[in-house]
Design a protein around this motif. Structure first.
Motif, PDB file in Angstrom:
ATOM      1  N   VAL A   1       0.842  -1.195   0.000  1.00 53.00           N
ATOM      2  CA  VAL A   1       0.000   0.000   0.000  1.00 53.00           C
ATOM      3  C   VAL A   1       0.877   1.244   0.000  1.00 53.00           C
ATOM      4  CG1 VAL A   1      -1.932  -1.129   1.159  1.00 53.00           C
ATOM      5  CG2 VAL A   1      -0.164   0.006   2.518  1.00 53.00           C
ATOM      6  N   LEU A   2       0.306   2.330  -0.482  1.00 47.89           N
ATOM      7  CA  LEU A   2       0.989   3.612  -0.483  1.00 47.89           C
ATOM      8  C   LEU A   2       0.795   4.310   0.857  1.00 47.89           C
ATOM      9  CD1 LEU A   2      -0.242   4.913  -3.961  1.00 47.89           C
ATOM     10  CD2 LEU A   2       1.971   3.845  -3.458  1.00 47.89           C
ATOM     11  N   ALA A   3       1.762   5.129   1.215  1.00 49.28           N
ATOM     12  CA  ALA A   3       1.572   6.004   2.363  1.00 49.28           C
ATOM     13  C   ALA A   3       0.484   7.016   2.002  1.00 49.28           C
ATOM     14  CB  ALA A   3       2.879   6.717   2.695  1.00 49.28           C
ATOM     15  N   PRO A   4      -0.297   7.481   2.969  1.00 48.91           N
ATOM     16  CA  PRO A   4      -1.368   8.441   2.662  1.00 48.91           C
ATOM     17  C   PRO A   4      -0.873   9.650   1.872  1.00 48.91           C
ATOM     18  CG  PRO A   4      -1.615   7.642   4.907  1.00 48.91           C
ATOM     19  CD  PRO A   4      -0.317   7.081   4.399  1.00 48.91           C
ATOM     20  N   VAL A   5       0.325  10.150   2.178  1.00 52.28           N
ATOM     21  CA  VAL A   5       0.836  11.317   1.465  1.00 52.28           C
ATOM     22  C   VAL A   5       1.155  10.963   0.014  1.00 52.28           C
ATOM     23  CG1 VAL A   5       3.255  10.897   2.129  1.00 52.28           C
ATOM     24  CG2 VAL A   5       2.487  13.224   1.579  1.00 52.28           C
ATOM     25  N   GLU A   6       1.600   9.702  -0.239  1.00 48.61           N
ATOM     26  CA  GLU A   6       1.874   9.273  -1.611  1.00 48.61           C
ATOM     27  C   GLU A   6       0.576   9.183  -2.419  1.00 48.61           C
ATOM     28  OE1 GLU A   6       5.750   6.367  -1.344  1.00 48.61           O
ATOM     29  OE2 GLU A   6       3.873   5.599  -0.509  1.00 48.61           O
ATOM     30  N   ARG A   7      -0.453   8.616  -1.804  1.00 47.00           N
ATOM     31  CA  ARG A   7      -1.743   8.490  -2.478  1.00 47.00           C
ATOM     32  C   ARG A   7      -2.328   9.868  -2.782  1.00 47.00           C
ATOM     33  NH1 ARG A   7      -5.837   4.176  -3.726  1.00 47.00           N
ATOM     34  NH2 ARG A   7      -7.642   5.413  -4.322  1.00 47.00           N
ATOM     35  N   ALA A   8      -2.253  10.760  -1.810  1.00 47.65           N
ATOM     36  CA  ALA A   8      -2.799  12.100  -2.000  1.00 47.65           C
ATOM     37  C   ALA A   8      -2.051  12.845  -3.101  1.00 47.65           C
ATOM     38  CB  ALA A   8      -2.737  12.883  -0.687  1.00 47.65           C
ATOM     39  N   SER A   9      -0.723  12.727  -3.112  1.00 48.69           N
ATOM     40  CA  SER A   9       0.088  13.381  -4.128  1.00 48.69           C
ATOM     41  C   SER A   9      -0.244  12.841  -5.514  1.00 48.69           C
ATOM     42  CB  SER A   9       1.581  13.169  -3.822  1.00 48.69           C
ATOM     43  OG  SER A   9       2.379  13.682  -4.857  1.00 48.69           O
ATOM     44  N   PHE A  10      -0.421  11.520  -5.594  1.00 48.92           N
ATOM     45  CA  PHE A  10      -0.758  10.914  -6.883  1.00 48.92           C
ATOM     46  C   PHE A  10      -2.112  11.401  -7.383  1.00 48.92           C
ATOM     47  CE2 PHE A  10      -3.081   7.735  -9.266  1.00 48.92           C
ATOM     48  CZ  PHE A  10      -2.238   7.561 -10.344  1.00 48.92           C
ATOM     49  N   GLU A  11      -3.129  11.368  -6.518  1.00 49.63           N
ATOM     50  CA  GLU A  11      -4.468  11.781  -6.954  1.00 49.63           C
ATOM     51  C   GLU A  11      -4.490  13.250  -7.356  1.00 49.63           C
ATOM     52  OE1 GLU A  11      -7.724  10.725  -4.464  1.00 49.63           O
ATOM     53  OE2 GLU A  11      -7.149   8.612  -4.311  1.00 49.63           O
ATOM     54  N   ARG A  12      -3.732  14.082  -6.656  1.00 50.19           N
ATOM     55  CA  ARG A  12      -3.663  15.500  -6.998  1.00 50.19           C
ATOM     56  C   ARG A  12      -3.054  15.699  -8.391  1.00 50.19           C
ATOM     57  NH1 ARG A  12      -1.493  16.857  -2.702  1.00 50.19           N
ATOM     58  NH2 ARG A  12       0.702  16.811  -3.351  1.00 50.19           N
ATOM     59  N   GLU A  13      -1.958  14.989  -8.663  1.00 48.65           N
ATOM     60  CA  GLU A  13      -1.293  15.113  -9.966  1.00 48.65           C
ATOM     61  C   GLU A  13      -2.153  14.501 -11.065  1.00 48.65           C
ATOM     62  OE1 GLU A  13       1.165  16.848 -12.283  1.00 48.65           O
ATOM     63  OE2 GLU A  13       1.555  16.895 -10.112  1.00 48.65           O
TER      64      GLU A  13
ATOM     65  N   ARG B   1     -12.246   4.961  -4.603  1.00 54.52           N
ATOM     66  CA  ARG B   1     -12.617   3.677  -3.998  1.00 54.52           C
ATOM     67  C   ARG B   1     -11.680   2.542  -4.399  1.00 54.52           C
ATOM     68  NH1 ARG B   1     -18.050   5.719  -4.720  1.00 54.52           N
ATOM     69  NH2 ARG B   1     -18.221   4.766  -6.780  1.00 54.52           N
ATOM     70  N   LEU B   2     -10.827   2.770  -5.387  1.00 55.38           N
ATOM     71  CA  LEU B   2      -9.900   1.731  -5.830  1.00 55.38           C
ATOM     72  C   LEU B   2      -8.784   1.526  -4.809  1.00 55.38           C
ATOM     73  CD1 LEU B   2      -9.444   2.662  -9.607  1.00 55.38           C
ATOM     74  CD2 LEU B   2     -10.686   0.683  -8.693  1.00 55.38           C
ATOM     75  N   ASP B   3      -8.351   0.263  -4.647  1.00 56.11           N
ATOM     76  CA  ASP B   3      -7.179   0.030  -3.811  1.00 56.11           C
ATOM     77  C   ASP B   3      -5.932   0.509  -4.554  1.00 56.11           C
ATOM     78  OD1 ASP B   3      -5.718  -2.497  -5.094  1.00 56.11           O
ATOM     79  OD2 ASP B   3      -7.867  -2.843  -5.195  1.00 56.11           O
ATOM     80  N   ASP B   4      -4.846   0.698  -3.819  1.00 55.11           N
ATOM     81  CA  ASP B   4      -3.625   1.260  -4.409  1.00 55.11           C
ATOM     82  C   ASP B   4      -3.112   0.421  -5.574  1.00 55.11           C
ATOM     83  OD1 ASP B   4      -3.760   3.238  -2.478  1.00 55.11           O
ATOM     84  OD2 ASP B   4      -2.312   2.265  -1.146  1.00 55.11           O
ATOM     85  N   TYR B   5      -3.125  -0.892  -5.409  1.00 54.53           N
ATOM     86  CA  TYR B   5      -2.593  -1.805  -6.425  1.00 54.53           C
ATOM     87  C   TYR B   5      -3.357  -1.655  -7.741  1.00 54.53           C
ATOM     88  CZ  TYR B   5      -0.801  -6.278  -8.270  1.00 54.53           C
ATOM     89  OH  TYR B   5      -0.196  -7.258  -9.021  1.00 54.53           O
ATOM     90  N   SER B   6      -4.691  -1.673  -7.665  1.00 57.74           N
ATOM     91  CA  SER B   6      -5.523  -1.554  -8.871  1.00 57.74           C
ATOM     92  C   SER B   6      -5.399  -0.171  -9.493  1.00 57.74           C
ATOM     93  CB  SER B   6      -6.991  -1.844  -8.530  1.00 57.74           C
ATOM     94  OG  SER B   6      -7.141  -3.156  -8.023  1.00 57.74           O
ATOM     95  N   LEU B   7      -5.343   0.856  -8.650  1.00 60.01           N
ATOM     96  CA  LEU B   7      -5.268   2.224  -9.154  1.00 60.01           C
ATOM     97  C   LEU B   7      -3.970   2.479  -9.908  1.00 60.01           C
ATOM     98  CD1 LEU B   7      -6.273   5.151  -9.338  1.00 60.01           C
ATOM     99  CD2 LEU B   7      -5.200   5.556  -7.110  1.00 60.01           C
TER     100      LEU B   7
END
Length: 203
Positions: A114-126, A145-151
């Motif tokens: 899984v991604l760290a919350p800050v990594e996920r947030a940075s990715f979704e923002r970009e 709603r997607l898990d990190d792996y699928s996203l």
């Protein structure tokens, strides 16, 4: 080690857990599909380094299992490959079949990474910035709603990057590394689109 029948197709990259629809019309690849259906239904998708007959191959591809298959009357196939596992080519085999085969090392996938919350947030923002710049309509509620792996694998497969960039994503060792590279690629290709540069590619 595993003996893998390969389908070298420029620009077509398959990821574990995802699907790739393919229309098979060349005689050698019709033979490849027929052979796979008679054996284990497995085909290794991999990119050639150049778009020419017998070109050298990149070292890493993805093993896919034939799921849906439609056999047409003239011998063509419509198939859906379901990504199972990445592999690394050890050596190409000397074969008499019309399609190429390799000896490959299967690479383990950590589907629970899984991604760290800050990594996920940075990715979704970009990703939002990139999608807006490219004019894509995205259901962001569904994305969240997607898990990190699928996203991360899903975006890696469908993003409009050049073949070299897509290969780099496939070779990234894990979701965190792939996510970091995706952010860099979206920034890079976003800038080149904004600047209207012709033929910008990442090598």
């Amino acid at each position: 080690m595993a003996r893998i029948t390969i389908f070298p197709l420029p620009g077509a990259v398959l990821y574990p857990g995802l699907q790739l629809p393919l229309h098979i019309f060349e005689p050698r690849y019709r033979a490849m599909v027929s052979d796979a259906l008679a054996r284990d239904r497995l085909i290794g998708m991999i990119q050639p380094q150049r778009a020419e007959e017998g070109a050298p191959l990149y070292s890493i591809g993805c093993l896919g299992r034939i799921g849906d298959v439609e056999a047409l009357e003239d011998g063509r196939f419509n198939i859906v490959l379901e990504g199972e596992q990445r592999f690394r080519i050890v050596n190409e085999l000397d074969v008499t079949t019309p399609f190429r085969q390799v000896e490959g090392e299967l690479l383990e996938e950590d589907e629970d990474e899984v991604l760290a919350p800050v990594e996920r947030a940075s990715f979704e923002r970009e990703a939002r910035r990139f999608a807006d710049a490219q004019g894509y309509a995205v259901d962001w509620d569904q994305v969240t709603r997607l898990d990190d792996y699928s996203l991360i694998n899903g975006v890696s497969q469908i993003a409009p990057f050049d073949p070299a960039a897509k290969q780099a994503l496939l070779e990234a060792p894990g979701i965190a590394a792939r996510c970091e590279l995706l952010v860099q690629l979206m920034q890079f290709f976003g800038r080149t689109s904004d600047d209207d540069k012709d033929g910008a590619t990442l090598q």
